[in-house]
Design an enzyme around this catalytic site. Sequence first.
Site, short mmCIF file in Angstrom:
data_model
loop_
_atom_site.label_atom_id
_atom_site.label_comp_id
_atom_site.label_asym_id
_atom_site.label_seq_id
_atom_site.Cartn_x
_atom_site.Cartn_y
_atom_site.Cartn_z
CB SER A 16 -0.97 -0.01 1.19
OG SER A 16 -1.93 -1.03 1.00
CE LYS A 65 -9.07 -6.02 5.02
NZ LYS A 65 -9.37 -6.58 3.70
CG ASN A 86 -10.72 -1.54 2.67
OD1 ASN A 86 -11.59 -0.66 2.69
ND2 ASN A 86 -10.14 -1.94 1.56
CE1 TYR A 219 -2.24 -9.08 -3.41
CE2 TYR A 219 0.06 -9.34 -4.07
CZ TYR A 219 -0.89 -8.79 -3.23
OH TYR A 219 -0.50 -7.98 -2.21
#
Length: 276
Positions: A16, A65, A86, A219
């Site tokens: 991020s 979360k 989030n 991923y």
Amino acid sequence: MDRYYVLGNPIAHSRSPRIHSAFAAALGQELSYEARLVPMEGFAREIEFLKQEGFRGCNVTVPFKEQAFRAADRLSDRASLAGAVNTLSYDGGILSGDNTDGEGLARDLACLGVPLEGRSVLLLGAGGAARGIVASLLLGHPRRLHIANRTVSRAGALADLARSSPMAGSCDVSSSGFEEAEGDFDLIINATSASLSGEIPPFPGSLLHEGVFAYDLMYAPEDTPFVARARSLGAGAADGLGMLVEQAAESFRIWRGVRPDTADLKDRLRQEMRRG
Ligand code: ATR
């Protein structure tokens, strides 16, 4: 300078800061975005820290979360259905919670040319990741949403939640175990954490064939087991790297009021990940 961050535990692997810095640079915006490791029992103290330090917002990742959901003064509809937050924004003493994961998925599917409207969707998994995307799937107006899970009762509970949500519309929502999932699905989404142990949920292989699109929320530098299986059976497939970039872009939009372009960054991240 406006300050933001991502919090989680672990957090060292987070992309991020890389993504938000790239967005800010591309848009000529001055902001800072860092990563903070929060102790497992430290979430409440972290929220006090955010307020005292005057951060404008933060992204929240595993395992906080649900705690972020409970800490927010205000929630968006999609965060309410997800039961998880989030993206936190702090403005005028109010902490607002949103969930951009589902929007991230919907946007990435749109970029990949995979429609939801009128289609039949199989969602594998009924945990936090699955719950986080259900609202956005329904907002795409699929004809059918079937939720399959290892623990069948969890699939049933999530299907009930979806059916009773304001986004359900006329979508036919159903549930079952993996082996019992049947129908002609256009899109199969893997929202289980089975990939973490190199496994694929045991849904019928006959559901994957040419004309079907398989999307893995996970991923990895190489194809995930789910993506590899789908490709080997002639289906189209993608992993969740695009969703990662798109959910970040949606958080950026919430905070900054402008949505960054994502296509170049997706390509660059893919290349960086392959280089290791
Ligand atoms: P997350 O936040 O990643 O969704 P979670 O809430 O623990 O984590 O949910 C994990 C999901 O992956 C669940 O749907 C789980 O199935 P159960 O509800 O039966 O636990 C599913 N899952 C985990 N490991 C799996 C495996 N090896 N095969 C199939 N499904 C698996």
